[in-house]
Motif scaffolding. Structure first.
Motif, PDB file in Angstrom:
ATOM      1  N   VAL A  76       0.607  -1.535   0.212  1.00 41.49           N
ATOM      2  CA  VAL A  76       0.197   0.270   0.017  1.00 41.49           C
ATOM      3  C   VAL A  76       0.634   1.297   0.160  1.00 41.49           C
ATOM      4  CG1 VAL A  76      -1.318   1.304   1.298  1.00 41.49           C
ATOM      5  CG2 VAL A  76      -2.150  -1.109   1.265  1.00 41.49           C
ATOM      6  N   SER A  77       2.106   1.261   1.079  1.00 42.26           N
ATOM      7  CA  SER A  77       2.783   2.197   0.839  1.00 42.26           C
ATOM      8  C   SER A  77       3.664   2.715  -0.657  1.00 42.26           C
ATOM      9  CB  SER A  77       3.946   2.302   2.014  1.00 42.26           C
ATOM     10  OG  SER A  77       5.068   1.391   1.887  1.00 42.26           O
ATOM     11  N   ASP A  78       3.334   1.500  -1.246  1.00 42.78           N
ATOM     12  CA  ASP A  78       4.105   1.881  -2.295  1.00 42.78           C
ATOM     13  C   ASP A  78       4.005   2.111  -3.524  1.00 42.78           C
ATOM     14  OD1 ASP A  78       6.757   1.247  -1.325  1.00 42.78           O
ATOM     15  OD2 ASP A  78       6.730  -0.299  -1.534  1.00 42.78           O
ATOM     16  N   SER A 103     -15.209   4.905  -4.858  1.00 42.00           N
ATOM     17  CA  SER A 103     -14.330   6.729  -4.578  1.00 42.00           C
ATOM     18  C   SER A 103     -14.293   6.763  -3.130  1.00 42.00           C
ATOM     19  CB  SER A 103     -16.010   7.900  -4.751  1.00 42.00           C
ATOM     20  OG  SER A 103     -16.620   7.294  -3.243  1.00 42.00           O
ATOM     21  N   THR A 104     -13.611   8.093  -2.398  1.00 42.83           N
ATOM     22  CA  THR A 104     -13.478   8.179  -1.100  1.00 42.83           C
ATOM     23  C   THR A 104     -13.936   8.353  -0.562  1.00 42.83           C
ATOM     24  OG1 THR A 104     -11.086   9.196  -1.775  1.00 42.83           O
ATOM     25  CG2 THR A 104     -10.985   6.969  -1.509  1.00 42.83           C
ATOM     26  N   ASP A 105     -14.700   9.811  -1.450  1.00 45.13           N
ATOM     27  CA  ASP A 105     -15.978  11.322  -0.615  1.00 45.13           C
ATOM     28  C   ASP A 105     -15.755  10.490   0.198  1.00 45.13           C
ATOM     29  OD1 ASP A 105     -17.187   9.411  -1.934  1.00 45.13           O
ATOM     30  OD2 ASP A 105     -18.094  11.454  -2.678  1.00 45.13           O
ATOM     31  N   TRP A 106     -16.423   9.744   1.689  1.00 44.44           N
ATOM     32  CA  TRP A 106     -17.127   9.038   2.028  1.00 44.44           C
ATOM     33  C   TRP A 106     -16.478   9.139   3.779  1.00 44.44           C
ATOM     34  CZ3 TRP A 106     -15.981   4.876   4.814  1.00 44.44           C
ATOM     35  CH2 TRP A 106     -15.149   3.610   4.419  1.00 44.44           C
ATOM     36  N   ILE A 107     -14.505   8.805   2.913  1.00 45.30           N
ATOM     37  CA  ILE A 107     -13.768   8.732   4.614  1.00 45.30           C
ATOM     38  C   ILE A 107     -13.018  10.432   5.140  1.00 45.30           C
ATOM     39  CG2 ILE A 107     -11.751   7.701   5.059  1.00 45.30           C
ATOM     40  CD1 ILE A 107     -11.615   6.103   2.647  1.00 45.30           C
ATOM     41  N   PRO A 108     -13.313  10.242   6.200  1.00 48.10           N
ATOM     42  CA  PRO A 108     -12.973  11.231   6.477  1.00 48.10           C
ATOM     43  C   PRO A 108     -11.701  12.303   6.443  1.00 48.10           C
ATOM     44  CG  PRO A 108     -14.987   9.975   8.058  1.00 48.10           C
ATOM     45  CD  PRO A 108     -14.337   9.641   6.663  1.00 48.10           C
ATOM     46  N   ASP A 109     -11.742  13.215   6.808  1.00 42.47           N
ATOM     47  CA  ASP A 109     -10.209  14.142   6.075  1.00 42.47           C
ATOM     48  C   ASP A 109      -9.269  13.752   7.316  1.00 42.47           C
ATOM     49  OD1 ASP A 109     -10.763  14.856   4.170  1.00 42.47           O
ATOM     50  OD2 ASP A 109     -11.616  17.606   4.722  1.00 42.47           O
ATOM     51  N   ASP A 110      -9.600  13.220   8.832  1.00 43.53           N
ATOM     52  CA  ASP A 110      -8.702  12.891   9.806  1.00 43.53           C
ATOM     53  C   ASP A 110      -8.289  11.665  10.044  1.00 43.53           C
ATOM     54  OD1 ASP A 110     -11.600  12.779  10.537  1.00 43.53           O
ATOM     55  OD2 ASP A 110     -11.477  13.483  12.621  1.00 43.53           O
ATOM     56  N   ALA A 111      -9.644  10.304   8.987  1.00 44.27           N
ATOM     57  CA  ALA A 111      -9.309   9.279   9.044  1.00 44.27           C
ATOM     58  C   ALA A 111      -8.055   8.776   8.836  1.00 44.27           C
ATOM     59  CB  ALA A 111      -9.998   8.588   8.365  1.00 44.27           C
ATOM     60  N   ASP A 112      -7.314   7.807   9.651  1.00 43.09           N
ATOM     61  CA  ASP A 112      -5.835   6.587   9.312  1.00 43.09           C
ATOM     62  C   ASP A 112      -6.910   5.880   8.703  1.00 43.09           C
ATOM     63  OD1 ASP A 112      -4.292   8.619  10.277  1.00 43.09           O
ATOM     64  OD2 ASP A 112      -4.782   8.121  12.169  1.00 43.09           O
ATOM     65  N   ILE A 113      -7.504   5.190   9.963  1.00 50.56           N
ATOM     66  CA  ILE A 113      -7.964   3.346   9.255  1.00 50.56           C
ATOM     67  C   ILE A 113      -9.638   3.234   9.797  1.00 50.56           C
ATOM     68  CG2 ILE A 113      -8.329   1.648   9.981  1.00 50.56           C
ATOM     69  CD1 ILE A 113      -4.788   1.362  10.967  1.00 50.56           C
ATOM     70  N   VAL A 114     -10.802   3.266   8.132  1.00 52.54           N
ATOM     71  CA  VAL A 114     -11.738   2.805   8.852  1.00 52.54           C
ATOM     72  C   VAL A 114     -11.856   1.142   8.891  1.00 52.54           C
ATOM     73  CG1 VAL A 114     -14.240   3.270   8.428  1.00 52.54           C
ATOM     74  CG2 VAL A 114     -12.546   4.801   7.569  1.00 52.54           C
ATOM     75  N   LYS A 115     -12.354   0.431  10.117  1.00 51.76           N
ATOM     76  CA  LYS A 115     -12.850  -0.866   9.923  1.00 51.76           C
ATOM     77  C   LYS A 115     -14.014  -0.409   9.616  1.00 51.76           C
ATOM     78  CE  LYS A 115     -12.864  -4.365  13.750  1.00 51.76           C
ATOM     79  NZ  LYS A 115     -11.909  -5.151  13.077  1.00 51.76           N
ATOM     80  N   ALA A 116     -14.327  -1.842   8.610  1.00 53.71           N
ATOM     81  CA  ALA A 116     -15.239  -2.227   7.840  1.00 53.71           C
ATOM     82  C   ALA A 116     -15.778  -3.614   8.498  1.00 53.71           C
ATOM     83  CB  ALA A 116     -14.238  -2.670   6.454  1.00 53.71           C
ATOM     84  N   ALA A 158      -0.390   3.519   6.689  1.00 53.21           N
ATOM     85  CA  ALA A 158       0.207   2.878   6.337  1.00 53.21           C
ATOM     86  C   ALA A 158       1.842   2.666   6.127  1.00 53.21           C
ATOM     87  CB  ALA A 158       0.000   1.749   4.539  1.00 53.21           C
ATOM     88  N   ARG A 159       2.538   3.781   5.842  1.00 52.21           N
ATOM     89  CA  ARG A 159       3.540   4.324   5.842  1.00 52.21           C
ATOM     90  C   ARG A 159       4.408   4.288   7.537  1.00 52.21           C
ATOM     91  NH1 ARG A 159       3.687   8.373   1.255  1.00 52.21           N
ATOM     92  NH2 ARG A 159       4.445   7.077  -0.643  1.00 52.21           N
ATOM     93  N   LEU A 161       2.407   3.087   9.753  1.00 53.01           N
ATOM     94  CA  LEU A 161       2.252   1.582  11.187  1.00 53.01           C
ATOM     95  C   LEU A 161       3.748   0.806  10.490  1.00 53.01           C
ATOM     96  CD1 LEU A 161      -1.298   1.143  10.622  1.00 53.01           C
ATOM     97  CD2 LEU A 161      -0.210   1.195  12.409  1.00 53.01           C
ATOM     98  N   LEU A 162       4.518   0.883   9.435  1.00 59.31           N
ATOM     99  CA  LEU A 162       5.070   0.061   9.031  1.00 59.31           C
ATOM    100  C   LEU A 162       6.198   0.675  10.232  1.00 59.31           C
ATOM    101  CD1 LEU A 162       5.364  -0.566   5.316  1.00 59.31           C
ATOM    102  CD2 LEU A 162       5.641  -1.737   6.734  1.00 59.31           C
ATOM    103  N   HIS A 163       6.936   1.289  10.011  1.00 58.17           N
ATOM    104  CA  HIS A 163       7.779   2.243  11.289  1.00 58.17           C
ATOM    105  C   HIS A 163       6.884   1.989  12.709  1.00 58.17           C
ATOM    106  CE1 HIS A 163      10.074   5.386  13.143  1.00 58.17           C
ATOM    107  NE2 HIS A 163       9.987   5.742  14.092  1.00 58.17           N
ATOM    108  N   LEU A 164       6.143   2.191  12.788  1.00 60.64           N
ATOM    109  CA  LEU A 164       5.870   1.641  14.245  1.00 60.64           C
ATOM    110  C   LEU A 164       6.094   0.694  14.517  1.00 60.64           C
ATOM    111  CD1 LEU A 164       2.585   4.407  14.823  1.00 60.64           C
ATOM    112  CD2 LEU A 164       5.213   4.677  15.765  1.00 60.64           C
ATOM    113  N   THR A 165       5.405  -0.480  13.877  1.00 69.11           N
ATOM    114  CA  THR A 165       5.520  -2.258  14.394  1.00 69.11           C
ATOM    115  C   THR A 165       6.997  -2.163  14.516  1.00 69.11           C
ATOM    116  OG1 THR A 165       4.426  -2.651  12.113  1.00 69.11           O
ATOM    117  CG2 THR A 165       2.554  -2.110  14.385  1.00 69.11           C
ATOM    118  N   ALA A 166       7.766  -1.618  13.607  1.00 68.08           N
ATOM    119  CA  ALA A 166       9.457  -2.224  13.114  1.00 68.08           C
ATOM    120  C   ALA A 166       9.685  -2.888  14.484  1.00 68.08           C
ATOM    121  CB  ALA A 166      10.329  -1.114  12.841  1.00 68.08           C
ATOM    122  N   SER A 167       9.681  -2.514  15.976  1.00 70.01           N
ATOM    123  CA  SER A 167      10.189  -3.166  16.889  1.00 70.01           C
ATOM    124  C   SER A 167       8.914  -3.892  17.507  1.00 70.01           C
ATOM    125  CB  SER A 167      10.750  -1.898  17.813  1.00 70.01           C
ATOM    126  OG  SER A 167       9.708  -1.265  18.452  1.00 70.01           O
TER     127      SER A 167
END
Length: 266
Positions: A76-78, A103-116, A158-159, A161-167
């Protein structure tokens, strides 16, 4: 929006079933090769296990699932798309869910993740909601809501989270959707209500897939039962979390405690 489906080698029947679901017609689906935790070298497994931040058991299948989702985040990050949908190959997608992928017009501007997805367990959501698509609403996810069969994720998230979960090396659903582990508490996570995704094991039209990445027969270490004062403290905390706190927050109209329904429930 692209759909990234995690699929273990040799599970072509599951991939075929997943891609033939009507809501995904016309959607670009990318197969993310799942990582089989039992195929990792013992030394690598031991190194990863040293990164655990919790007491949750991490057998080979859970480890493979964690690594597989991190692989999906790399993909995703690439990619140039701002948003993507990450899922697992046993996920049932609601028949009218295509509008969420178009489309993504329904996703809030401040959202990081939307659990579906819904695990159909009681969780804590914001009492206030906002419109998504049609009659669907979005609520802020405020407590643990397990399983990772389907979630929308931003490329920048995604980018991050890759950094946060490296450890880290913990069950992926706890990492993403349990604030107690310290990662999701730093993210803005919304929950679709009702959910448009559910794992086969919980689905009303269950196919009966066997678990592949995480196998049911894997032994998990048992947590010793507390006794004495520890048991009393645990029970007090349990009553507070499950009874007192929910009633108090609901009366203040701050939080809503409920099972998120699946849109495809009869």
């Amino acid at each position: 929006m692209k759909c990234y489906v995690i699929n273990l080698e040799g599970s072509s029947d599951r991939l075929r079933w997943f891609t033939e679901q009507e809501p995904l017609s016309g959607i670009e689906i990318l197969r993310v090769p799942a990582i089989n935790g039992s195929h990792l070298e013992q030394e690598e497994r031991m190194t990863l296990m040293e990164r655990r931040r919790s007491d949750y058991p991490v057998p080979a299948g859970v480890l493979g699932c964690f690594l597989s989702h991190r692989r999906a985040w790399e993909w995703v990050s690439d990619n140039e798309d701002q948003w993507a949908f990450v899922t697992e190959d046993d996920a049932h997608i609601f028949k009218d869910a295509k509008m969420f992928f178009e489309s993504t017009d329904w996703i809030p501007d401040d959202a990081d993740i939307v659990k579906a997805e819904t695990s159909q367990e009681v969780t804590e959501l914001s009492a206030r909601s906002m419109p998504a698509k049609g009659t669907f609403r979005l609520r802020k996810l405020k407590a643990a809501h397990r399983n990772t069969a389907g979630y929308f994720i931003g490329r920048d998230t995604a980018r991050r989270l890759l950094h946060l979960t490296a450890s880290y090396c913990d069950p992926i659903d706890e990492v993403l959707f349990n604030p107690d582990l310290g990662i999701s508490s730093n993210l803005m996570i919304y929950q679709l209500d009702p959910a448009i995704c559910i794992q086969d094991n919980d689905a009303p039209g269950r196919i009966g897939f066997e678990q592949t990445i995480i196998r049911k027969q894997e032994p998990e270490p048992r947590t010793p039962m507390p006794f004495g004062i520890k048991k009393v403290v645990r029970e007090i905390r349990r009553i507070y979390r499950r009874k007192i706190r929910p009633r108090f927050l609901q009366r203040l109209q701050i939080s809503l405690f409920k099972k998120v329904p699946f849109a495809g429930d009869p």
